[in-house]
Write an enzyme that holds these catalytic residues in place. Structure first.
Site, PDB file in Angstrom:
ATOM      1  N   CYS A 199      -8.294  -0.180   0.731  1.00 12.41           N
ATOM      2  CA  CYS A 199      -9.139  -1.124  -0.010  1.00 12.41           C
ATOM      3  C   CYS A 199      -8.249  -2.304  -0.408  1.00 12.41           C
ATOM      4  O   CYS A 199      -8.050  -2.592  -1.585  1.00 12.41           O
ATOM      5  CB  CYS A 199      -9.750  -0.471  -1.237  1.00 12.41           C
ATOM      6  N   ALA A 200      -7.712  -2.968   0.589  1.00 13.95           N
ATOM      7  CA  ALA A 200      -6.623  -3.928   0.378  1.00 13.95           C
ATOM      8  C   ALA A 200      -7.034  -5.180  -0.395  1.00 13.95           C
ATOM      9  O   ALA A 200      -6.221  -5.764  -1.107  1.00 13.95           O
ATOM     10  CB  ALA A 200      -6.027  -4.332   1.725  1.00 13.95           C
ATOM     11  N   GLY A 208      -4.770  -8.299  -1.070  1.00 14.12           N
ATOM     12  CA  GLY A 208      -3.484  -7.793  -0.645  1.00 14.12           C
ATOM     13  C   GLY A 208      -2.333  -7.741  -1.617  1.00 14.12           C
ATOM     14  O   GLY A 208      -1.176  -7.655  -1.199  1.00 14.12           O
ATOM     15  N   ASP A 233     -10.300  -3.622   4.660  1.00 12.86           N
ATOM     16  CA  ASP A 233     -11.266  -3.942   3.616  1.00 12.86           C
ATOM     17  C   ASP A 233     -12.617  -4.207   4.274  1.00 12.86           C
ATOM     18  O   ASP A 233     -12.681  -4.544   5.464  1.00 12.86           O
ATOM     19  CB  ASP A 233     -10.831  -5.175   2.815  1.00 12.86           C
ATOM     20  N   CYS A 269      -8.363   0.885 -11.602  1.00 10.29           N
ATOM     21  CA  CYS A 269      -8.013   0.131 -12.810  1.00 10.29           C
ATOM     22  C   CYS A 269      -9.040   0.445 -13.900  1.00 10.29           C
ATOM     23  O   CYS A 269      -9.547  -0.432 -14.588  1.00 10.29           O
ATOM     24  CB  CYS A 269      -7.910  -1.372 -12.544  1.00 10.29           C
TER      25      CYS A 269
END
Length: 402
Positions: free
Chosen positions: A232-233, A236, A256, A354
């Site tokens: 899930c870049a 980047g 992605d 997060c």
């Protein structure tokens, strides 16, 4: 502090775009700062910080002002007046501030301290979820931490420069930094400045990345020469960090579902001097199947509620809806199950978010391990804003045994 009309009008226009047109605060602030080239650093700071302050404390100010969640232009001026009074700023003799009840504003603020959801300026549903998952004491501490202003943290690009040399380079550009404890690549700005205009940034010497986020790539324990997949870049940030740890050796496959984000990564990689990244858009399941059992290490920086980064994205708490949590938890479980197939025997997997909610973090890992006995739990790390001073993050390291 003396208020200036053009700056205040910019704030009001920006709040209108955020609250009524549902534009993202970051983009709105970026646009606002380009409004007048004559503005100095102090003017730009006032505009950016005032917008973010009023967005962050939207519910609290709304309750004090009695504007009932109707963000007409007149009501936006009332919110601005509340902000100014609570900051101790004298209101100028402008028509927008006529009849501002200064004493009543201060009294209402004191009254609001007895209700956590209003005091900390969050939706009721979010307060209920936080208490349910973390408990009253922990949730209260985290909310207070999440309402602090986010600091600017840089990640040193070790492919091009070391941390001490970068500090000296930035000092020549009048930007002072200090090292972050227990984080060998992080520098904290002692005073907020626009680092994107610096020669150091243009040379690819650093990226802007929160200190907590900088802990994810090393947690995957990659080595030069490995085949690594960042599933899930996005644009980047962690991909580039992985490349620096791997010293540009081996292969990183950055994936992605959004081609536009990978296009941004391509530009960032060029600036950073990264050349071991292969970018692939996830258009269908074939992209995943082709990589089955092939990766030494897989990073799943999963989509999440973002509750751990509210200090950085304060408008997200107003955009987030309770039903989204159920949807994203299902998505996380699906991604974890699907993308883990790319890990080869003996390979490692890091699942990260997060968020600070257990239902998005350790609960997901526990559920995954029950249905995927080929993986074993190695360790995890929970980063709470109240303890770290940075963003809230979770990361779990798993290893495939057979």
């Amino acid at each position: 502090m003396r208020l200036h009309r053009n700056l205040c009008f910019t704030v009001i226009d920006s709040l209108n775009a955020i609250f009524n047109d549902e534009e993202y605060a970051g983009k709105v602030v970026e646009k606002a700062l380009k409004r007048d080239k004559r503005w100095g650093a102090r003017d730009r700071k006032f505009v950016a910080e005032t917008i973010y302050d009023i967005v962050r404390w939207k519910r609290l100010y709304n309750e004090i002002a009695g504007t009932k969640d109707h963000f007409t232009r007149d009501n936006l001026w009332k919110l601005f007046a509340v902000w100014a009074v609570l900051k101790g700023i004298e209101l100028p003799d402008w028509k927008y501030f006529e009849g501002t009840p200064v004493r009543r504003i201060k009294g209402k603020f004191d009254e609001a301290q007895s209700t956590r959801a209003i005091k900390e300026s969050i939706p009721d549903w979010m307060d209920e979820v936080g208490v349910k998952e973390l408990g009253e004491a922990v949730w209260s501490r985290e909310l207070t931490a999440l309402n602090l202003k986010a600091e600017v943290i840089l990640r040193v690009n070790t492919l091009k420069i070391d941390i001490a040399t970068l500090q000296k380079f930035l000092r020549k550009e009048e930007i002072e930094t200090e090292k972050v404890r227990d984080n060998p690549t992080a520098l904290r700005l002692t005073e907020r400045k626009n680092v994107f205009l610096t020669d150091a940034f243009k040379r690819g010497y650093f990226e802007v990345q929160d200190a907590s986020s900088q802990l994810v790539a090393p947690f995957l324990q990659v080595q030069p020469g490995m085949r690594v997949v960042d599933t899930c870049a996005g644009a980047g940030g962690k991909t580039l960090h992985l490349a620096s740890i791997m010293q540009n050796k081996g292969q990183i496959i950055a994936m992605d579902i959004y081609a536009g984000k990978l296009a941004q990564l391509k530009k960032r990689a060029k600036r950073a001097g990264v050349h071991n990244v292969d970018m692939r858009v996830i258009e269908n399941t074939k992209v995943i199947k082709k990589l089955k059992d092939s990766a030494d290490a897989v990073l799943i920086d999963a989509p999440c509620s973002g509750i751990g980064v509210l200090k950085r994205n304060p408008d997200s708490k107003w955009k987030l809806q309770p039903e989204f949590l159920d949807t994203i938890r299902a998505t996380q479980a699906e991604i974890l199950s699907s993308y883990s197939r790319m890990v080869k025997k003996g390979g490692k997997l890091v699942y990260a978010t997060c968020s600070i909610l257990p239902s998005e973090n350790q609960d997901q890992v526990t559920s995954f391990l029950k249905s995927h006995p080929e993986f074993k739990f190695v360790e995890d790390r929970k980063i709470l804003p109240s303890k770290s001073g940075f963003d809230g993050f979770y990361m779990a390291l798993l290893e495939r045994e057979n």
